[in-house]
Design a protein around this motif. Structure first.
Motif: not given
Ligand code: SAM
Ligand code: MD0
Ligand code: SF4
Length: 350
Positions: A171-172, A174, A178, A208, A210, A214, A218-219, A222
């Motif tokens: 999912e992320t 970061d 998370y 991930i 969006t 994020n 942060s993206t 990921s």
């Protein structure tokens, strides 16, 4: 990298990616910050050129079988989290076999067996192994499993009994984000399951969300996190707020960010599988995602099926329009074709 250059130069950008150029964090920052329609079109154009180099006009199709919507987890973004007071189902073996038989008669390259972290299967993983065996027996097709986090022994047993692909989205990458999304779940265990599966010979998919809190930095974390795991398939999906969940009131973002990230994924993972999910915006949405550089259509559900999707754009619709026939018709109108099974098998057997 993209703004202020003409189409001839864009071809050169695509060529450099095909020859192995790697994007820097500054490149990622620039691409993820694009807001002008024309610039995003250029980015999509480069992504398509790269995809076409590796895959031509061929697209892979995955059937989606959400066979249990029970779940012991509490993901803040998910309709099926254990706190949501909703109707749930768990198919029995006969129902699963009959769906598998129907899939066999359609143009489908892989079956995606998805469930919530249903204690019925998670406490007795043998029961899930039996499901995989049955679907393999009925279809003979490659099988993707999306069961959530399972232990090493179970993953090994599933692989030995016909599971080829593990879909498990972080999912992320970061960790702060998370914690807010996969509430109470270990970041490392989730990552470990995907890495373990890869090491014992599965193909793996990471992904991930969006529009879920994020920002660009942060993206980037990921995207780099996914890159580290060397997945065979990478996805991004727009977060769609779900009734009855903690994130219900969040404003839904347009698909713009997802479409940009799909193109960026294509530049970072030039020869990998990247899905256009039907679950978010149906077949019209599929067209935009393919035009952004995707090469797989996921979440295909037959017209007469009463099974659920995950985000379920069609929850309120009378008629479903995400069966393989409708998908193929639209693909052809775009000059694309379903790949052969041999083409798909050669990718997953690499
Ligand atoms: N239970 C398994 C798991 O969590 O890994 C597999 C099924 S889970 C429902 C599949 C994926 O759907 C999640 O990992 C998440 O990326 C996506 N998803 C769930 N709810 C979503 C939402 N509201 N918007 C966008 N994507 C969502
Ligand atoms: C999809 N609904 O592709 C499916 C799901 C799980 N492996 C995939 C999120 O959109
Ligand atoms: Fe359960 Fe998966 Fe939904 Fe999380 S995303 S609540 S694990 S079904």
């Amino acid at each position: 990298m993209i703004s202020n250059i003409n189409y001839w130069d864009l071809d050169a950008v695509a060529d450099s990616i095909i020859r192995g150029r790697k994007l820097t964090d500054d490149n990622l920052r620039e691409l993820l910050s694009l807001t002008e329609e024309e610039d995003i079109q250029k980015l999509n154009y480069v992504a398509r050129k790269v995809r076409d180099h590796f895959f031509g006009n061929r697209v892979f199709l995955y059937s989606f079988v959400y066979f249990s919507t029970h779940c012991k987890n509490n993901c803040a973004f998910c309709y099926y989290n254990r706190c949501n007071d909703i109707q749930r189902y768990r198919l029995d073996m006969d129902e699963i076999r009959s769906i598998a038989r129907a899939v066999k008669n359609e143009t489908i390259h892989m079956v995606d067996l998805t469930m919530g972290e249903d204690p019925y299967f998670h406490n007795e993983p043998e029961k899930f192994v039996d499901v995989v065996k049955a679907v393999k027996e009925e279809t003979g097709l490659p099988i993707m499993i999306s069961p959530g986090v399972m232990d090493d022994t179970t993953l090994t047993k599933l692989h030995e009994n016909g599971a080829n692909f593990l879909a498990l989205y972080q999912e992320t990458h970061d960790k702060d984000l998370y914690r807010k999304l996969r509430v109470g779940q270990s970041f490392d265990e989730r990552n470990h399951a995907r890495q373990f599966a890869k090491n014992i010979g599965y193909c793996v998919e990471d992904g991930i969300l969006t529009g879920v809190g994020n920002d660009i930095e942060s993206t980037i974390v990921s995207l780099r996190g996914m890159e580290n795991g060397q997945p065979d398939m990478v996805r991004v999906m727009t977060f769609v707020p779900q009734e009855g969940t903690p994130l219900e009131e969040v404003d839904q973002e347009s698909s713009l960010s997802e479409l940009k990230i799909i193109s960026v994924l294509r530049l970072m993972f030039p020869d990998k599988l990247i899905p256009a999910s039907l679950d978010l915006e149906g077949i019209d949405g599929m067209v935009h995602r393919l035009n952004a550089g995707a090469n797989v259509v996921t979440s295909i559900i037959s017209a007469d099926s009463s099974l659920e999707g995950v985000v379920n754009y069609d929850r309120e619709l009378e008629e479903r329009d995400r069966d393989s026939k409708s998908v193929i018709k639209r693909l052809r109108s775009m000059g694309m074709e379903p790949a052969s099974q041999a083409e798909f098998n050669s990718i997953i057997e690499k």
